[in-house]
Design a protein around this motif. Structure first.
Motif, PDB file in Angstrom:
ATOM      1  N   ASP A  24       0.813  -1.218   0.000  1.00 57.44           N
ATOM      2  CA  ASP A  24       0.000   0.000   0.000  1.00 57.44           C
ATOM      3  C   ASP A  24       0.843   1.264   0.000  1.00 57.44           C
ATOM      4  N   VAL A  25       2.159   1.123   0.114  1.00 55.24           N
ATOM      5  CA  VAL A  25       3.051   2.279   0.090  1.00 55.24           C
ATOM      6  C   VAL A  25       3.551   2.485  -1.335  1.00 55.24           C
ATOM      7  N   THR A  26       3.222   3.622  -1.900  1.00 58.28           N
ATOM      8  CA  THR A  26       3.618   3.908  -3.283  1.00 58.28           C
ATOM      9  C   THR A  26       4.952   4.650  -3.354  1.00 58.28           C
ATOM     10  N   GLN A  27       5.247   5.450  -2.331  1.00 56.71           N
ATOM     11  CA  GLN A  27       6.510   6.193  -2.303  1.00 56.71           C
ATOM     12  C   GLN A  27       7.049   6.225  -0.888  1.00 56.71           C
ATOM     13  N   VAL A  28       8.361   6.024  -0.784  1.00 55.96           N
ATOM     14  CA  VAL A  28       9.053   6.222   0.488  1.00 55.96           C
ATOM     15  C   VAL A  28      10.079   7.329   0.285  1.00 55.96           C
ATOM     16  N   HIS A  29       9.987   8.349   1.116  1.00 59.58           N
ATOM     17  CA  HIS A  29      10.965   9.433   1.134  1.00 59.58           C
ATOM     18  C   HIS A  29      11.676   9.401   2.478  1.00 59.58           C
ATOM     19  N   ALA A  30      12.868   9.960   2.532  1.00 65.20           N
ATOM     20  CA  ALA A  30      13.616  10.020   3.792  1.00 65.20           C
ATOM     21  C   ALA A  30      14.424  11.299   3.837  1.00 65.20           C
ATOM     22  N   ALA A  31      14.594  11.825   5.058  1.00 59.51           N
ATOM     23  CA  ALA A  31      15.380  13.038   5.237  1.00 59.51           C
ATOM     24  C   ALA A  31      16.126  12.976   6.566  1.00 59.51           C
ATOM     25  N   PRO A  32      17.448  13.135   6.553  1.00 59.21           N
ATOM     26  CA  PRO A  32      18.279  13.182   5.339  1.00 59.21           C
ATOM     27  C   PRO A  32      18.662  11.799   4.812  1.00 59.21           C
ATOM     28  N   GLY A  33      18.505  10.744   5.630  1.00 59.21           N
ATOM     29  CA  GLY A  33      18.775   9.388   5.162  1.00 59.21           C
ATOM     30  C   GLY A  33      20.246   9.033   5.154  1.00 59.21           C
ATOM     31  N   ASN A  34      20.548   7.889   4.535  1.00 56.13           N
ATOM     32  CA  ASN A  34      21.921   7.415   4.349  1.00 56.13           C
ATOM     33  C   ASN A  34      21.956   6.579   3.076  1.00 56.13           C
TER      34      ASN A  34
END
Length: 411
Positions: A24-34
């Motif tokens: 059900d997740v279409t996009q995963v974003h992360a900030a700032p991430g690695n």
């Protein structure tokens, strides 16, 4: 649905990875991430402690859920800034995150809720410290009242060391020593409904046999075959639900992940500490065993509808995570050492690697922090998962790498 994970560590990589596997997740974003998170999410260069910047990013991206991973942004009120934009956020308000941000506050909540914990004294002067050390005796337990990245606690029989640690802190909590094994029990809550996860155990000290200084955690495993069968039900009844209810009574409802650090003492289960977020490294093996999708649980907690979401379902078997740290950790951290072999480790059956203190130097993956990565494996038993995890550890190399060899040994 679109999600945004805030943070840079292994916990955030594990959360982003699990969300990326949710249909059900279409996009995963992360900030700032690695760099590891970049394999499963789109990264954005935003300061995780800047609530307005995080909220603005979530708004621009049109995400349906923000997941705040680390404790520092939560205590700083980042979740409040996101909620003010009308965006659901998994993670407590700044007021509720005081459960982790102040050990003295947590003790007050526990006292009001009737939660079993160690007797303690809050100290701000050398005289108060001396009196508390006299009262409780050795081993001395001295805790920095504020956030300290898992390294603000000293447990020692050396009174001088206890006094020195207390003197380095503005305010400390000194408490009686709790004997017995320690257990981590996490719970997802919307401020009313509470869903406990599987109990786990982490290994806090740098060296085998619990030698050396405390760290953020050098490995973990779940479940705990040796734990009392009734442990989860007992902790839900006596610790988790009363704490959530007391926070609601105070007008600071706790919605997010409530982490109870427990000691199974000869006198019964006692709370060692509360944290206001997923623990690292326990999250890595826990999510490796989670069979139900993660998004509905996090979104239910964020929107006050957790009672409408089925409780988490777990795969049979066990999971073990072994942390590999850089040279000098925990006193310092070597940076820029080239990391090789992650692809080899991940080619092994039931093994994956969660990145934490990593960065890119041109095409090369290099160390960029104390705890560099965790090798996570599943198996039919703890012993089987442990063997697979250490096979993965043997495949990963970087100069000065250190890891414990006794994670989940003998279980």
């Amino acid at each position: 649905m679109k999600t945004l994970v805030i943070g840079t560590g292994g916990r955030e990589h594990a959360l982003a990875r699990s969300l990326s596997l949710d249909p059900d997740v279409t996009q995963v974003h992360a900030a700032p991430g690695n760099p590891g998170i970049a394999e499963v999410a789109t990264l954005h260069d935003v300061d995780p402690l800047d609530g307005e910047a995080v909220a603005a990013l979530a708004d621009v991206l049109g995400v349906d859920l923000v997941v705040v991973g680390p404790e520092a942004p939560l205590v700083a009120g980042v979740a409040d800034a996101v909620v003010a934009r009308g965006i659901p956020v998994f993670g407590p308000s700044g007021a509720a995150a005081r459960l982790e941000g102040s050990k003295a506050f947590a003790k007050d909540v526990m006292a009001a809720a009737g939660v079993p914990t160690a007797a303690a004294r809050v100290c701000t002067t050398a005289a108060e410290v001396a009196a508390a050390l006299d009262e409780f005796g050795a081993p001395y337990v001295v805790k920095d009242d504020g956030l300290a990245a898992g390294k603000g606690v000293v447990v020692t029989s050396d009174r001088d060391e206890a006094v020195e640690h207390a003197a380095a802190c503005d305010r400390v909590v000194i408490e009686e020593y709790l004997d017995g094994p320690e257990v981590s029990l996490f719970a997802i809550t919307d401020g009313h409904t509470v869903y406990p996860l599987l109990p786990a155990q982490d290994f806090k000290r740098i060296g085998d046999g619990d030698a050396g200084p405390n760290t953020g955690g050098m490995g973990a495993y779940t479940p705990l075959p040796w734990a009392p069968e009734e442990l989860v039900a007992e902790v839900l009844r006596d610790v988790l639900q009363p704490t959530v209810d007391e926070m609601a009574r105070r007008g600071a409802p706790f919605a997010g992940l409530l982490y109870a650090g427990l000691a199974l003492t000869a006198r019964g289960t006692r709370v060692v500490e509360f944290n206001a977020r997923f623990g690292d490294p326990e999250t890595q093996p826990l999510l490796a065993l989670l069979d139900s999708p993660l998004l509905p649980l996090l979104l239910g907690a964020a929107t006050g509808t957790l009672a409408d979401v089925p409780p988490p379902v777990w795969r049979a078997g066990a999971a073990v995570g072994v942390v590999m740290a850089s040279a000098g950790y925990p006193e310092s951290a070597s940076r820029g050492d080239v990391i090789v072999g992650i692809d080899v480790a991940e080619s092994l059956d039931r093994v994956h690697v969660i990145q934490a203190g990593t960065a890119l130097a041109g095409p090369a993956l290099v160390t960029a922090g104390g705890r560099v990565l965790a090798v996570v494996a599943t198996g039919a038993s703890v012993a089987e998962a442990r063997a697979a995890a250490y096979e993965g550890v043997a495949a990963v190399r970087f100069d000065g790498a250190q890891h414990r060899t006794d994670i989940a040994a003998g279980v």
